[in-house]
Design a protein around this motif. Structure first.
Motif, PDB file in Angstrom:
ATOM      1  N   ILE A  78       0.828  -1.213   0.000  1.00  9.38           N
ATOM      2  CA  ILE A  78       0.000   0.000   0.000  1.00  9.38           C
ATOM      3  C   ILE A  78       0.859   1.259   0.000  1.00  9.38           C
ATOM      4  CG2 ILE A  78      -1.641   1.358   1.365  1.00  9.38           C
ATOM      5  CD1 ILE A  78      -2.843  -1.242   2.353  1.00  9.38           C
ATOM      6  N   LEU A  79       1.940   1.242   0.765  1.00  9.30           N
ATOM      7  CA  LEU A  79       2.773   2.436   0.939  1.00  9.30           C
ATOM      8  C   LEU A  79       3.355   2.907  -0.391  1.00  9.30           C
ATOM      9  CD1 LEU A  79       4.181   4.449   2.847  1.00  9.30           C
ATOM     10  CD2 LEU A  79       6.018   2.777   3.098  1.00  9.30           C
ATOM     11  N   GLU A  80       3.133   4.172  -0.697  1.00  5.92           N
ATOM     12  CA  GLU A  80       3.690   4.744  -1.923  1.00  5.92           C
ATOM     13  C   GLU A  80       5.209   4.811  -1.824  1.00  5.92           C
ATOM     14  OE1 GLU A  80       2.338   8.568  -4.271  1.00  5.92           O
ATOM     15  OE2 GLU A  80       3.832   9.111  -2.763  1.00  5.92           O
ATOM     16  N   THR A  81       5.881   4.224  -2.790  1.00  8.88           N
ATOM     17  CA  THR A  81       7.341   4.214  -2.809  1.00  8.88           C
ATOM     18  C   THR A  81       7.824   4.819  -4.120  1.00  8.88           C
ATOM     19  OG1 THR A  81       7.437   2.221  -1.431  1.00  8.88           O
ATOM     20  CG2 THR A  81       9.402   2.780  -2.692  1.00  8.88           C
ATOM     21  N   LEU A 112      14.652  16.732 -15.539  1.00  5.44           N
ATOM     22  CA  LEU A 112      14.432  15.302 -15.758  1.00  5.44           C
ATOM     23  C   LEU A 112      14.747  14.503 -14.496  1.00  5.44           C
ATOM     24  CD1 LEU A 112      13.778  12.980 -17.698  1.00  5.44           C
ATOM     25  CD2 LEU A 112      16.191  12.973 -18.377  1.00  5.44           C
ATOM     26  N   LEU A 113      15.804  14.890 -13.792  1.00  4.41           N
ATOM     27  CA  LEU A 113      16.189  14.197 -12.560  1.00  4.41           C
ATOM     28  C   LEU A 113      15.094  14.308 -11.500  1.00  4.41           C
ATOM     29  CD1 LEU A 113      18.195  12.692 -10.793  1.00  4.41           C
ATOM     30  CD2 LEU A 113      19.324  14.874 -10.302  1.00  4.41           C
ATOM     31  N   ASN A 114      14.515  15.491 -11.371  1.00  9.88           N
ATOM     32  CA  ASN A 114      13.422  15.673 -10.406  1.00  9.88           C
ATOM     33  C   ASN A 114      12.219  14.805 -10.763  1.00  9.88           C
ATOM     34  OD1 ASN A 114      14.815  17.552  -8.841  1.00  9.88           O
ATOM     35  ND2 ASN A 114      14.115  19.287 -10.074  1.00  9.88           N
ATOM     36  N   LYS A 115      11.957  14.692 -12.053  1.00 11.46           N
ATOM     37  CA  LYS A 115      10.851  13.847 -12.502  1.00 11.46           C
ATOM     38  C   LYS A 115      11.134  12.380 -12.198  1.00 11.46           C
ATOM     39  CE  LYS A 115       7.993  12.862 -16.563  1.00 11.46           C
ATOM     40  NZ  LYS A 115       7.780  13.156 -18.011  1.00 11.46           N
ATOM     41  N   ILE A 116      12.377  11.971 -12.399  1.00 13.75           N
ATOM     42  CA  ILE A 116      12.765  10.580 -12.114  1.00 13.75           C
ATOM     43  C   ILE A 116      12.635  10.292 -10.625  1.00 13.75           C
ATOM     44  CG2 ILE A 116      14.731   8.988 -12.070  1.00 13.75           C
ATOM     45  CD1 ILE A 116      15.673  10.302 -14.693  1.00 13.75           C
ATOM     46  N   ARG A 117      13.066  11.228  -9.792  1.00 14.20           N
ATOM     47  CA  ARG A 117      12.971  11.041  -8.338  1.00 14.20           C
ATOM     48  C   ARG A 117      11.529  10.812  -7.889  1.00 14.20           C
ATOM     49  NH1 ARG A 117      16.847  12.667  -4.633  1.00 14.20           N
ATOM     50  NH2 ARG A 117      18.835  13.437  -5.448  1.00 14.20           N
ATOM     51  N   LYS A 118      10.578  11.475  -8.550  1.00 14.02           N
ATOM     52  CA  LYS A 118       9.170  11.383  -8.149  1.00 14.02           C
ATOM     53  C   LYS A 118       8.458  10.168  -8.747  1.00 14.02           C
ATOM     54  CE  LYS A 118       8.703  16.401  -7.664  1.00 14.02           C
ATOM     55  NZ  LYS A 118       8.050  17.629  -8.202  1.00 14.02           N
ATOM     56  N   THR A 119       9.143   9.444  -9.610  1.00 12.01           N
ATOM     57  CA  THR A 119       8.527   8.280 -10.248  1.00 12.01           C
ATOM     58  C   THR A 119       8.173   7.220  -9.201  1.00 12.01           C
ATOM     59  OG1 THR A 119       9.802   8.656 -12.268  1.00 12.01           O
ATOM     60  CG2 THR A 119       8.833   6.469 -11.974  1.00 12.01           C
ATOM     61  N   ILE A 120       6.929   6.753  -9.235  1.00 12.68           N
ATOM     62  CA  ILE A 120       6.463   5.762  -8.259  1.00 12.68           C
ATOM     63  C   ILE A 120       6.865   4.361  -8.716  1.00 12.68           C
ATOM     64  CG2 ILE A 120       4.436   4.738  -7.163  1.00 12.68           C
ATOM     65  CD1 ILE A 120       3.071   7.449  -7.400  1.00 12.68           C
ATOM     66  N   VAL A 121       7.551   3.662  -7.843  1.00 14.15           N
ATOM     67  CA  VAL A 121       8.002   2.304  -8.138  1.00 14.15           C
ATOM     68  C   VAL A 121       6.951   1.285  -7.714  1.00 14.15           C
ATOM     69  CG1 VAL A 121       9.798   0.576  -7.702  1.00 14.15           C
ATOM     70  CG2 VAL A 121      10.404   3.003  -7.840  1.00 14.15           C
ATOM     71  N   LYS A 122       6.345   1.538  -6.570  1.00 18.09           N
ATOM     72  CA  LYS A 122       5.408   0.564  -6.016  1.00 18.09           C
ATOM     73  C   LYS A 122       4.458   1.269  -5.059  1.00 18.09           C
ATOM     74  CE  LYS A 122       5.620  -4.213  -4.366  1.00 18.09           C
ATOM     75  NZ  LYS A 122       6.516  -5.269  -3.852  1.00 18.09           N
ATOM     76  N   GLY A 123       3.323   0.640  -4.813  1.00 13.97           N
ATOM     77  CA  GLY A 123       2.399   1.169  -3.818  1.00 13.97           C
ATOM     78  C   GLY A 123       1.269   1.984  -4.415  1.00 13.97           C
ATOM     79  N   VAL A 124       0.491   2.572  -3.530  1.00 17.35           N
ATOM     80  CA  VAL A 124      -0.694   3.342  -3.914  1.00 17.35           C
ATOM     81  C   VAL A 124      -0.364   4.831  -3.849  1.00 17.35           C
ATOM     82  CG1 VAL A 124      -3.086   3.875  -3.319  1.00 17.35           C
ATOM     83  CG2 VAL A 124      -2.220   1.541  -3.041  1.00 17.35           C
ATOM     84  N   PRO A 125      -0.601   5.567  -4.926  1.00 18.53           N
ATOM     85  CA  PRO A 125      -0.344   7.015  -4.896  1.00 18.53           C
ATOM     86  C   PRO A 125      -1.105   7.699  -3.768  1.00 18.53           C
ATOM     87  CG  PRO A 125      -0.775   6.268  -7.142  1.00 18.53           C
ATOM     88  CD  PRO A 125      -1.068   5.106  -6.243  1.00 18.53           C
ATOM     89  N   GLU A 126      -0.500   8.704  -3.181  1.00 15.28           N
ATOM     90  CA  GLU A 126      -1.059   9.530  -2.106  1.00 15.28           C
ATOM     91  C   GLU A 126      -0.953   8.886  -0.719  1.00 15.28           C
ATOM     92  OE1 GLU A 126      -1.789  12.510  -2.990  1.00 15.28           O
ATOM     93  OE2 GLU A 126      -1.762  12.072  -5.131  1.00 15.28           O
ATOM     94  N   ILE A 127      -0.509   7.640  -0.630  1.00 16.52           N
ATOM     95  CA  ILE A 127      -0.350   6.996   0.679  1.00 16.52           C
ATOM     96  C   ILE A 127       1.091   7.216   1.133  1.00 16.52           C
ATOM     97  CG2 ILE A 127      -0.543   4.884   2.027  1.00 16.52           C
ATOM     98  CD1 ILE A 127      -3.181   5.868   0.889  1.00 16.52           C
ATOM     99  N   ALA A 128       1.292   8.226   1.975  1.00 17.38           N
ATOM    100  CA  ALA A 128       2.646   8.637   2.345  1.00 17.38           C
ATOM    101  C   ALA A 128       3.207   7.853   3.525  1.00 17.38           C
ATOM    102  CB  ALA A 128       2.657  10.130   2.672  1.00 17.38           C
ATOM    103  N   ARG A 129       2.322   7.248   4.319  1.00 16.99           N
ATOM    104  CA  ARG A 129       2.799   6.558   5.521  1.00 16.99           C
ATOM    105  C   ARG A 129       1.780   5.513   5.951  1.00 16.99           C
ATOM    106  NH1 ARG A 129       4.012   9.614  11.294  1.00 16.99           N
ATOM    107  NH2 ARG A 129       4.820   7.814  12.438  1.00 16.99           N
ATOM    108  N   VAL A 130       2.264   4.392   6.482  1.00 17.78           N
ATOM    109  CA  VAL A 130       1.362   3.357   6.997  1.00 17.78           C
ATOM    110  C   VAL A 130       1.814   2.934   8.389  1.00 17.78           C
ATOM    111  CG1 VAL A 130       0.721   2.461   4.721  1.00 17.78           C
ATOM    112  CG2 VAL A 130       2.695   1.500   5.907  1.00 17.78           C
TER     113      VAL A 130
END
Length: 260
Positions: A12-15, A86-104
């Motif tokens: 669930i955790l956005e990564t 481009l680097l900032n965009k890459i940093r924000k790319t979601i690898v796994k999890g649900v968007p908007e879930i910052a902490r569990v």
């Protein structure tokens, strides 16, 4: 079990890539090197294959994994500003999890493990494997309205209002809360009470002006030539007229002519 709950929580955790890297190097021209932390990857239940997979969709660069590093090579040579963007965009790319879930966080209640989150994304959370879909709660009323319908949003609104008031030690008859919820939901979609919602949609100029922005409301009404008919309670209170409610709705005339 606790292990299963932890596994679901990780899913669930956005990564994002930024959560996994420890260092970034770039020549500000054609190459970016991302150094990943193996422990962070393990804690977030991610692999280097997951990282490469999400980066492959971008056609502006090529990438390859070398141990715990990912080397990104731009297709065309660029300036420093473009590379940093481009680097900032890459940093924000979601690898796994649900968007908007910052902490569990995990919590055990009555022999069951409950996952509490910071952030909400109801529809995406319902898609996560291992979730009990009949026991998912959110205080985001708009998400409930979009995903489950206006009746579900109304029920949730009543529940949230009741819980908030009770937490403050206030007792309010639930029928008042139901009335507020009905007013907010009666058009089939959620409306706020404020000037951008219910208060701002009133026909009376003075009733609208009585809520938050007085001068701009009256000025706009004057510009558009609106007429105040003094039919409601608020506007009659403002001008000091008799309120058209109860005995105020009846006009009584006395015949002063003397009897013969």
């Amino acid at each position: 079990s606790r292990e299963s709950a932890i596994s679901v929580a990780r899913n669930i955790l956005e990564t994002s890539i930024n959560d996994l890297v420890t260092d970034v190097e770039t020549d500000h021209s054609t190459e970016i090197i991302l150094e990943f932390d193996s422990e962070r990857l393990r804690n977030r239940n991610c692999t280097m294959e997951d990282v490469i997979s999400v980066l492959e969709s971008n056609k502006k660069f090529t990438q390859k994994a070398v141990k715990d590093n990912v080397i990104i090579t731009l297709v065309e040579e660029s300036d420093s500003i473009t590379v940093n963007t481009l680097l900032n965009k890459i940093r924000k790319t979601i690898v796994k999890g649900v968007p908007e879930i910052a902490r569990v966080t995990l919590k055990e209640e009555n022999g069951e493990w409950v996952i509490q989150t910071t952030g909400s994304n109801l529809l995406k959370v319902l898609e996560v494997e291992g979730i009990d879909k009949f026991n998912v709660r959110t205080n985001n009323i708009f998400e409930i309205g979009i995903g489950l319908g206006i009746e579900a949003a109304r029920n949730s609104l009543i529940s949230e209002l009741k819980a908030t008031l009770e937490n403050q030690g206030l007792e309010v008859d639930i029928r008042y809360l139901m009335l507020v919820a009905d007013v907010m939901c009666h058009k089939g979609y959620l409306q706020q009470i404020g000037r951008h919602g219910i208060a701002g949609s009133k026909d009376s100029v003075l009733a609208r002006a009585a809520f938050e922005i007085t001068v701009p409301t009256i000025a706009r009404a004057a510009k558009e030539g609106e007429i105040e008919e003094l039919k409601g309670i608020t506007e009659n209170v403002i001008v000091g007229s008799q309120i058209p409610i109860g005995s105020g709705t009846v006009d009584i005339y006395m015949n002063s002519a003397s009897k013969k």
